[in-house]
Design a protein around this motif. Structure first.
Motif, PDB file in Angstrom:
ATOM      1  N   ASP A 146     -10.142   5.187  10.714  1.00 53.13           N
ATOM      2  CA  ASP A 146      -9.629   4.294  11.574  1.00 53.13           C
ATOM      3  C   ASP A 146      -9.932   2.957  11.091  1.00 53.13           C
ATOM      4  O   ASP A 146      -9.347   1.979  11.695  1.00 53.13           O
ATOM      5  CB  ASP A 146     -10.313   4.557  13.076  1.00 53.13           C
ATOM      6  CG  ASP A 146     -11.740   4.459  12.943  1.00 53.13           C
ATOM      7  OD1 ASP A 146     -12.276   3.942  11.804  1.00 53.13           O
ATOM      8  OD2 ASP A 146     -12.594   4.638  13.925  1.00 53.13           O
ATOM      9  N   PHE A 147     -10.324   2.876  10.018  1.00 53.94           N
ATOM     10  CA  PHE A 147     -10.825   1.505   9.197  1.00 53.94           C
ATOM     11  C   PHE A 147     -11.405   0.511  10.191  1.00 53.94           C
ATOM     12  O   PHE A 147     -10.839  -0.501  10.266  1.00 53.94           O
ATOM     13  CB  PHE A 147      -9.489   1.045   8.582  1.00 53.94           C
ATOM     14  CG  PHE A 147      -9.091   1.658   7.489  1.00 53.94           C
ATOM     15  CD1 PHE A 147      -9.559   1.473   6.284  1.00 53.94           C
ATOM     16  CD2 PHE A 147      -8.130   2.853   7.464  1.00 53.94           C
ATOM     17  CE1 PHE A 147      -9.268   2.164   5.059  1.00 53.94           C
ATOM     18  CE2 PHE A 147      -7.875   3.676   6.330  1.00 53.94           C
ATOM     19  CZ  PHE A 147      -8.183   3.277   5.184  1.00 53.94           C
TER      20      PHE A 147
ATOM     21  N   PRO B  61      -4.518   5.138   7.359  1.00 48.23           N
ATOM     22  CA  PRO B  61      -5.071   4.789   8.701  1.00 48.23           C
ATOM     23  C   PRO B  61      -4.722   5.291   9.961  1.00 48.23           C
ATOM     24  O   PRO B  61      -3.449   6.106   9.932  1.00 48.23           O
ATOM     25  CB  PRO B  61      -4.416   3.210   8.457  1.00 48.23           C
ATOM     26  CG  PRO B  61      -3.187   3.122   8.046  1.00 48.23           C
ATOM     27  CD  PRO B  61      -3.276   4.399   6.912  1.00 48.23           C
ATOM     28  N   ILE B  62      -5.693   5.663  10.835  1.00 45.41           N
ATOM     29  CA  ILE B  62      -5.455   6.351  11.927  1.00 45.41           C
ATOM     30  C   ILE B  62      -5.395   5.187  13.022  1.00 45.41           C
ATOM     31  O   ILE B  62      -6.627   4.550  13.103  1.00 45.41           O
ATOM     32  CB  ILE B  62      -6.468   7.217  12.287  1.00 45.41           C
ATOM     33  CG1 ILE B  62      -6.628   8.418  11.206  1.00 45.41           C
ATOM     34  CG2 ILE B  62      -6.326   7.893  13.790  1.00 45.41           C
ATOM     35  CD1 ILE B  62      -5.438   9.128  11.193  1.00 45.41           C
TER      36      ILE B  62
ATOM     37  N   GLU C 167      -2.991  -5.793   7.644  1.00 42.85           N
ATOM     38  CA  GLU C 167      -4.390  -6.356   7.418  1.00 42.85           C
ATOM     39  C   GLU C 167      -5.088  -5.627   6.346  1.00 42.85           C
ATOM     40  O   GLU C 167      -5.306  -6.284   5.301  1.00 42.85           O
ATOM     41  CB  GLU C 167      -5.475  -6.462   8.449  1.00 42.85           C
ATOM     42  CG  GLU C 167      -4.979  -7.265   9.641  1.00 42.85           C
ATOM     43  CD  GLU C 167      -5.986  -7.069  10.911  1.00 42.85           C
ATOM     44  OE1 GLU C 167      -6.141  -8.379  11.622  1.00 42.85           O
ATOM     45  OE2 GLU C 167      -6.591  -6.200  11.081  1.00 42.85           O
ATOM     46  N   ILE C 168      -4.775  -4.145   6.393  1.00 44.06           N
ATOM     47  CA  ILE C 168      -5.389  -3.390   5.034  1.00 44.06           C
ATOM     48  C   ILE C 168      -4.507  -4.099   3.833  1.00 44.06           C
ATOM     49  O   ILE C 168      -5.156  -4.220   2.731  1.00 44.06           O
ATOM     50  CB  ILE C 168      -5.078  -2.020   5.301  1.00 44.06           C
ATOM     51  CG1 ILE C 168      -6.076  -1.745   6.305  1.00 44.06           C
ATOM     52  CG2 ILE C 168      -5.545  -1.078   4.003  1.00 44.06           C
ATOM     53  CD1 ILE C 168      -5.977  -0.209   6.708  1.00 44.06           C
ATOM     54  N   GLN C 169      -3.325  -4.079   3.946  1.00 43.00           N
ATOM     55  CA  GLN C 169      -2.325  -4.359   2.755  1.00 43.00           C
ATOM     56  C   GLN C 169      -2.795  -5.925   2.159  1.00 43.00           C
ATOM     57  O   GLN C 169      -2.716  -6.450   1.105  1.00 43.00           O
ATOM     58  CB  GLN C 169      -0.818  -4.480   3.267  1.00 43.00           C
ATOM     59  CG  GLN C 169      -0.560  -2.849   3.111  1.00 43.00           C
ATOM     60  CD  GLN C 169       1.014  -2.826   3.683  1.00 43.00           C
ATOM     61  OE1 GLN C 169       1.606  -3.754   4.515  1.00 43.00           O
ATOM     62  NE2 GLN C 169       1.666  -1.735   3.392  1.00 43.00           N
ATOM     63  N   ASP C 170      -2.883  -6.625   3.261  1.00 42.16           N
ATOM     64  CA  ASP C 170      -3.370  -8.126   2.953  1.00 42.16           C
ATOM     65  C   ASP C 170      -4.685  -8.132   2.307  1.00 42.16           C
ATOM     66  O   ASP C 170      -4.468  -9.095   1.312  1.00 42.16           O
ATOM     67  CB  ASP C 170      -3.260  -8.982   4.268  1.00 42.16           C
ATOM     68  CG  ASP C 170      -1.868  -8.975   4.870  1.00 42.16           C
ATOM     69  OD1 ASP C 170      -0.973  -8.961   4.413  1.00 42.16           O
ATOM     70  OD2 ASP C 170      -1.931  -9.611   6.182  1.00 42.16           O
TER      71      ASP C 170
ATOM     72  N   THR D 102      -2.839   1.715  -2.382  1.00 40.75           N
ATOM     73  CA  THR D 102      -1.862   1.549  -1.797  1.00 40.75           C
ATOM     74  C   THR D 102      -2.075   2.259  -0.432  1.00 40.75           C
ATOM     75  O   THR D 102      -3.251   2.572  -0.082  1.00 40.75           O
ATOM     76  CB  THR D 102      -0.778   2.687  -2.138  1.00 40.75           C
ATOM     77  OG1 THR D 102      -1.178   3.853  -2.477  1.00 40.75           O
ATOM     78  CG2 THR D 102      -0.375   2.259  -3.916  1.00 40.75           C
ATOM     79  N   LEU D 103      -1.125   2.154   0.726  1.00 39.90           N
ATOM     80  CA  LEU D 103      -1.308   2.691   1.888  1.00 39.90           C
ATOM     81  C   LEU D 103      -0.111   3.251   2.226  1.00 39.90           C
ATOM     82  O   LEU D 103       1.155   2.915   2.106  1.00 39.90           O
ATOM     83  CB  LEU D 103      -1.240   1.366   2.860  1.00 39.90           C
ATOM     84  CG  LEU D 103      -1.762   1.493   4.397  1.00 39.90           C
ATOM     85  CD1 LEU D 103      -2.427   0.760   4.887  1.00 39.90           C
ATOM     86  CD2 LEU D 103      -0.216   1.491   5.024  1.00 39.90           C
ATOM     87  N   ILE D 104      -0.124   4.638   3.225  1.00 34.03           N
ATOM     88  CA  ILE D 104       0.894   5.405   3.511  1.00 34.03           C
ATOM     89  C   ILE D 104       0.568   5.480   4.975  1.00 34.03           C
ATOM     90  O   ILE D 104      -0.527   5.720   5.651  1.00 34.03           O
ATOM     91  CB  ILE D 104       1.191   6.652   3.047  1.00 34.03           C
ATOM     92  CG1 ILE D 104      -0.003   7.595   2.747  1.00 34.03           C
ATOM     93  CG2 ILE D 104       1.565   6.408   1.598  1.00 34.03           C
ATOM     94  CD1 ILE D 104       0.223   8.833   2.472  1.00 34.03           C
ATOM     95  N   SER D 105       1.597   5.532   5.986  1.00 32.52           N
ATOM     96  CA  SER D 105       1.403   5.883   7.417  1.00 32.52           C
ATOM     97  C   SER D 105       2.376   6.424   8.031  1.00 32.52           C
ATOM     98  O   SER D 105       3.402   6.610   7.249  1.00 32.52           O
ATOM     99  CB  SER D 105       1.334   4.504   8.101  1.00 32.52           C
ATOM    100  OG  SER D 105       2.517   3.638   7.798  1.00 32.52           O
ATOM    101  N   GLY D 106       2.507   6.956   9.299  1.00 31.45           N
ATOM    102  CA  GLY D 106       3.349   7.645   9.938  1.00 31.45           C
ATOM    103  C   GLY D 106       2.722   9.081  10.358  1.00 31.45           C
ATOM    104  O   GLY D 106       1.402   9.257  10.384  1.00 31.45           O
TER     105      GLY D 106
END
Length: 685
Positions: A193-194, A216-217, A615-618, A629-633
């Protein structure tokens, strides 16, 4: 654009296209002779056209069969176009970290956060080939974290993960995963959940061989209310004393709450209730009172009801009220009558007076407080005993004689302190002030006073360095200091407590000596956090017996690690497996409980503040985390994204569609080609 195959060996099956070619070149059909009574009805031009159409049909059927076989083989070889310039290593190290901290009990739009994290982990497993091995990491340290697992084993481990009270910084998880393999490509998936408390993205390692993928959750900020801390009004607990306990309650949400009942339990009995109102994003301090008529281990709990996060609704504390405090005063010649009068009317304190010349050093460990009263010299045997006494967390009070040997005292102090006597000042001087916040002055004055007439001291030893001063003289020298660097306290007076040395013994500040004695029973922590190292001094009889840590209501019973020294045993509780929940635990030896241990969850996770995906990407861009990197969905989206990232754009579906289309075309050519050959003809007689 380059095309790669997941299973390139399957392409050997392309040799099967020889079969339709052979069938085409060597037709084994038998020629059938048709006899006509006259041939003038046959037109040569139409014969030639039909022969051409038949050959065309055979060629088209051959092409359809070759295409069907070729693309069917390609479909099984699983062709793909790599998304990245570099082809994914087939034997790379893959780690999946599932954040199972207490904040993952929070509810999201999809369900409980930790369950969503587990389903995301399953999606990641399915995105890889069956031959891939995995490392599954959670917040519970385990030897299995270092062992590569098959897909089936990884699924079983993921299914068994439950929320945990441990919440290390995610950067530590990254370092743990990175250390698993430093020579090949290493991929870590962080499913969390960061929460900002643990998500130290700025400290993530940057390594071209170590790739981090954040999953991220999405957790929304919850209106959580927590019991933040508990403390007492006075530093020592006494039987039948009215205890005032302070409770701080925090509202971490954006809504005001009213009429929230807060309950106080002492030894499982409800002793007080208080209803509170707490503003949004604020805290409130309340006081609750109770008294205890018995001695022994006292277990307390402050509780409230709040949903959905339950881990911070209870706050435990524990302490011990002794039957008596045993005090030994070692005197040079005669006892100090002023100290005797101060303590003689208190049945709670049992004072024993002994001469320096007749003391049995081996019995000193049986006492709680040791007073060195005006010794001219401190014997070498006693010096070592004092050191062990302080290591046990007990209290020593040093009152020098005006003719005390500075060298002898400094030899003693050097065993447990960096303080020393550097001289003797015969100047008459008054006390200038004292540390009013120090616990030895509790209840000495009924109210704060600014016009205190301080006592006069006719002479004193000079103590250096001038630190840890409790009572200070007008020349900034120390009159009373706590000089111990060990667990116990060592209070050193710089002047004898006699009438000819001043009027301190008739001043209210003299009562502080009484409180020094009372404080020995409170050299214990009323609570500790689960993630902290817990140390408990075991009784003397534990040196020959096995110590157990128990929690009867949960059927918990285990043997802790015990560090043994010459004169004491210290219990060290660092086991992540034995203690997983907050509550009251007890230390037991020979079926006798000698200590209560109150353990609470860390309140750091009570703050429901999380990083968003943006915010994680920033943060990654700010700190140049190019390997993150980040993936979501949802579950399917993540699985498809990972497959595309790892194996490129999958083409096997298109190959299968083309193969089926070729087979369908062959069927059309065989079944319906004759209808294309029919055309009207004119017959002339």
């Amino acid at each position: 654009m380059h095309i790669f195959f997941t299973y390139p060996r399957v392409l050997w099956a392309l040799l099967l296209v020889i079969i339709p070619i052979i069938l085409h070149l060597f037709s084994f059909r038998k020629h059938q002779h048709v006899f006509f009574h006259s041939i003038f009805l046959l037109q040569e031009s139409q014969d030639e056209q039909n022969r051409t159409r038949t050959k065309l049909q055979e060629i088209l059927i051959l092409i359809s069969r070759i295409i069907a076989i070729a693309f069917l083989v390609c479909a099984f070889a699983q062709p793909y176009i790599p998304v990245h310039a570099e082809k994914t290593e087939p034997n790379q190290t893959v780690c999946i970290y599932i954040d199972n901290s207490l904040s993952m009990q929070n509810e999201t739009k999809e369900g409980i956060a930790v369950e969503i994290a587990k389903s995301r982990a399953m999606s990641i497993l399915n995105a890889y080939t069956p031959q891939q091995s995995f490392y599954i990491i959670s917040n519970n340290p385990s030897i299995s974290d270092q062992i590569p697992l098959t897909k089936q084993q990884a699924e079983q481990k993921i299914a068994g993960i439950q929320t945990s009270p441990f919440s290390p910084p995610i950067s530590e998880i990254c370092l743990q995963a990175q250390s698993l393999d430093l020579h090949t490509k290493n991929t870590l998936y962080i499913i969390s959940d960061f929460q900002k408390y643990t998500s130290d993205i700025a400290n993530f390692p940057t390594d071209s061989l170590f790739h981090i993928t954040c999953v991220p959750i999405i957790s929304e900020k919850t209106n959580n209310i927590s019991i933040d801390s508990v403390w007492f009004d006075t530093p020592f607990r006494v039987k039948n004393q009215i205890e005032t306990i302070h409770v701080r309650i925090k509202n971490h949400g954006n809504q005001t709450h009213t009429d929230i009942p807060v309950q106080l339990f002492i030894n499982d009995t409800l002793r007080a209730i208080s209803n509170i109102q707490i503003e949004a994003e604020n805290f409130v301090d309340i006081t609750m009172e109770y008294s205890v008529a018995n001695t022994g281990i006292i277990s307390g709990k402050v509780s409230l009801d709040d949903y959905p996060l339950l881990f911070d609704n209870d706050y435990y504390f524990s302490y011990t009220i002794r039957n008596t405090i045993n005090v030994l005063s070692i005197n040079e010649n005669q006892e100090n009558t002023h100290i005797t009068k101060l303590l003689q009317y208190d049945n709670y304190i049992e004072l024993t007076q002994n001469s320096r010349h007749s003391i049995d050093y081996s019995l000193i460990q049986n006492y709680d407080v040791l007073i060195l009263h005006e010794l001219v010299e401190i014997p070498s045997g006693l010096i070592h005993t004092i050191q062990n006494f302080l290591e046990l967390g007990k209290t020593c009070i040093v009152i020098p004689h005006k003719n005390s040997s500075i060298d002898s005292y400094n030899t003693c102090f050097a065993q447990f302190s960096n303080h020393s006597f550097i001289g003797y000042d015969t100047t008459t001087i008054s006390i200038q002030g004292f540390d009013a916040h120090h616990p030895i002055f509790t209840n000495v004055f009924e109210s704060a006073k600014t016009n205190i007439i301080y006592p006069i001291i006719t002479s004193h030893f000079i103590i250096e360095p001038a630190t840890n001063r409790i009572i200070t003289l007008a020349n900034h020298h120390s009159f009373v200091s706590n000089i111990s660097l060990l667990k116990g306290a060592c209070y050193v007076f710089s002047s004898p407590l006699q009438k000819e040395q001043g009027n301190f013994i008739t001043h209210p500040l003299f009562v502080s000596l009484y409180n020094m004695i009372l404080l020995v029973q409170n050299n214990q922590t009323i609570q500790t956090t689960l993630s902290d190292k817990i140390k408990i001094i075991a009784p003397q009889k534990a040196t020959t017996s096995v110590i157990h840590i128990i929690r009867p209501e949960k059927n918990i019973d285990f043997i802790p690690f015990v560090a043994t020294s010459l004169h004491s045993q210290e219990i060290l509780l660092e086991s992540f497996d034995a203690i997983q929940e907050s509550g009251i635990y007890y230390a037991l030896v020979e079926d006798s409980i000698f200590s209560g241990i109150a353990i609470n969850y860390s309140r750091n996770e009570s703050v429901m503040d999380f990083y968003t995906s943006q915010e994680i990407q920033d943060v990654c861009m700010t700190y140049n985390k190019t390997n993150t990197t980040l993936i979501s969905g949802n579950q399917n989206t993540i699985q498809t994204h990972i497959r595309d990232a790892l194996q490129g754009i999958q083409l096997w579906r298109y190959s299968l569609i083309i193969a089926l289309f070729a087979i369908f075309t062959e069927i059309i050519l065989i079944r319906f080609w004759k209808f294309f050959l029919k055309r009207p003809t004119n017959i002339h007689q």
